[in-house]
Write a protein that holds these residues in place. Structure first.
Motif, PDB file in Angstrom:
ATOM      1  N   HIS A 191       0.803  -1.220   0.000  1.00 32.53           N
ATOM      2  CA  HIS A 191       0.000   0.000   0.000  1.00 32.53           C
ATOM      3  C   HIS A 191       0.839   1.275   0.000  1.00 32.53           C
ATOM      4  O   HIS A 191       0.488   2.244  -0.658  1.00 32.53           O
ATOM      5  N   ARG A 192       1.914   1.297   0.758  1.00 32.42           N
ATOM      6  CA  ARG A 192       2.707   2.521   0.887  1.00 32.42           C
ATOM      7  C   ARG A 192       3.693   2.658  -0.251  1.00 32.42           C
ATOM      8  O   ARG A 192       3.882   3.728  -0.810  1.00 32.42           O
ATOM      9  N   MET A 193       4.365   1.559  -0.598  1.00 35.63           N
ATOM     10  CA  MET A 193       5.401   1.625  -1.622  1.00 35.63           C
ATOM     11  C   MET A 193       4.871   1.277  -3.016  1.00 35.63           C
ATOM     12  O   MET A 193       5.592   1.386  -3.995  1.00 35.63           O
ATOM     13  N   GLY A 194       3.614   0.842  -3.085  1.00 31.36           N
ATOM     14  CA  GLY A 194       2.983   0.597  -4.376  1.00 31.36           C
ATOM     15  C   GLY A 194       3.424  -0.649  -5.108  1.00 31.36           C
ATOM     16  O   GLY A 194       3.212  -0.778  -6.308  1.00 31.36           O
ATOM     17  N   MET A 195       4.013  -1.589  -4.386  1.00 31.36           N
ATOM     18  CA  MET A 195       4.425  -2.844  -5.030  1.00 31.36           C
ATOM     19  C   MET A 195       3.199  -3.695  -5.321  1.00 31.36           C
ATOM     20  O   MET A 195       2.229  -3.683  -4.562  1.00 31.36           O
ATOM     21  N   SER A 196       3.254  -4.436  -6.417  1.00 31.08           N
ATOM     22  CA  SER A 196       2.186  -5.388  -6.704  1.00 31.08           C
ATOM     23  C   SER A 196       2.261  -6.507  -5.665  1.00 31.08           C
ATOM     24  O   SER A 196       3.306  -6.698  -5.022  1.00 31.08           O
ATOM     25  N   PRO A 197       1.171  -7.254  -5.503  1.00 28.16           N
ATOM     26  CA  PRO A 197       1.231  -8.384  -4.571  1.00 28.16           C
ATOM     27  C   PRO A 197       2.368  -9.348  -4.910  1.00 28.16           C
ATOM     28  O   PRO A 197       3.054  -9.840  -4.016  1.00 28.16           O
ATOM     29  N   ARG A 198       2.584  -9.619  -6.177  1.00 24.27           N
ATOM     30  CA  ARG A 198       3.664 -10.530  -6.590  1.00 24.27           C
ATOM     31  C   ARG A 198       5.025  -9.959  -6.185  1.00 24.27           C
ATOM     32  O   ARG A 198       5.866 -10.666  -5.634  1.00 24.27           O
ATOM     33  N   GLU A 199       5.259  -8.668  -6.439  1.00 24.12           N
ATOM     34  CA  GLU A 199       6.548  -8.053  -6.096  1.00 24.12           C
ATOM     35  C   GLU A 199       6.783  -8.074  -4.592  1.00 24.12           C
ATOM     36  O   GLU A 199       7.885  -8.406  -4.137  1.00 24.12           O
ATOM     37  N   ALA A 200       5.756  -7.706  -3.826  1.00 21.38           N
ATOM     38  CA  ALA A 200       5.897  -7.688  -2.371  1.00 21.38           C
ATOM     39  C   ALA A 200       6.144  -9.090  -1.823  1.00 21.38           C
ATOM     40  O   ALA A 200       7.007  -9.289  -0.968  1.00 21.38           O
ATOM     41  N   ALA A 201       5.393 -10.055  -2.334  1.00 22.18           N
ATOM     42  CA  ALA A 201       5.569 -11.438  -1.880  1.00 22.18           C
ATOM     43  C   ALA A 201       6.969 -11.952  -2.218  1.00 22.18           C
ATOM     44  O   ALA A 201       7.624 -12.589  -1.384  1.00 22.18           O
ATOM     45  N   ASP A 202       7.422 -11.673  -3.434  1.00 24.31           N
ATOM     46  CA  ASP A 202       8.765 -12.105  -3.832  1.00 24.31           C
ATOM     47  C   ASP A 202       9.828 -11.483  -2.931  1.00 24.31           C
ATOM     48  O   ASP A 202      10.764 -12.155  -2.498  1.00 24.31           O
ATOM     49  N   LEU A 203       9.694 -10.197  -2.642  1.00 24.66           N
ATOM     50  CA  LEU A 203      10.667  -9.516  -1.788  1.00 24.66           C
ATOM     51  C   LEU A 203      10.678 -10.102  -0.373  1.00 24.66           C
ATOM     52  O   LEU A 203      11.733 -10.261   0.232  1.00 24.66           O
ATOM     53  N   MET A 204       9.486 -10.458   0.116  1.00 24.55           N
ATOM     54  CA  MET A 204       9.388 -11.024   1.461  1.00 24.55           C
ATOM     55  C   MET A 204       9.731 -12.509   1.498  1.00 24.55           C
ATOM     56  O   MET A 204       9.876 -13.082   2.578  1.00 24.55           O
TER      57      MET A 204
END
Length: 88
Positions: A43-56
């Protein structure tokens, strides 16, 4: 290890940018770290769910679950700032 280094750097940056009581600080006060990170990345950094999940390092379905749970717990004034649906 890399995630912890990134988390520390981002946390320090957020704290400096938002100041005391900022939304990032409040999120980490009211949510478990993994939920707060998911909310901030998406929500804050605007990453897609896929990008956020991959990063985490988690599956996108796990990220979706973290976001749903977090939406129920985030204070309404913070949810609105982040563009979230308050209260789920």
């Amino acid at each position: 290890m890399a995630w912890r280094v990134l988390e520390h750097a981002v946390s320090a940056s957020r704290a400096a940018a938002s100041g005391p009581g900022g939304d990032a600080v409040v999120l980490h006060d009211v949510l478990p770290a993994e939920q707060a990170d998911a909310v901030l990345l998406h929500h804050r950094m605007g990453m897609s769910p896929r990008e956020a999940a991959d990063l985490m390092g988690i599956h996108v379905s796990a990220l979706a679950a973290l976001l749903r749970i977090a939406e129920r717990k985030v204070p309404p004034h913070i949810a609105s700032v982040l563009g979230m649906s308050p209260g789920g």
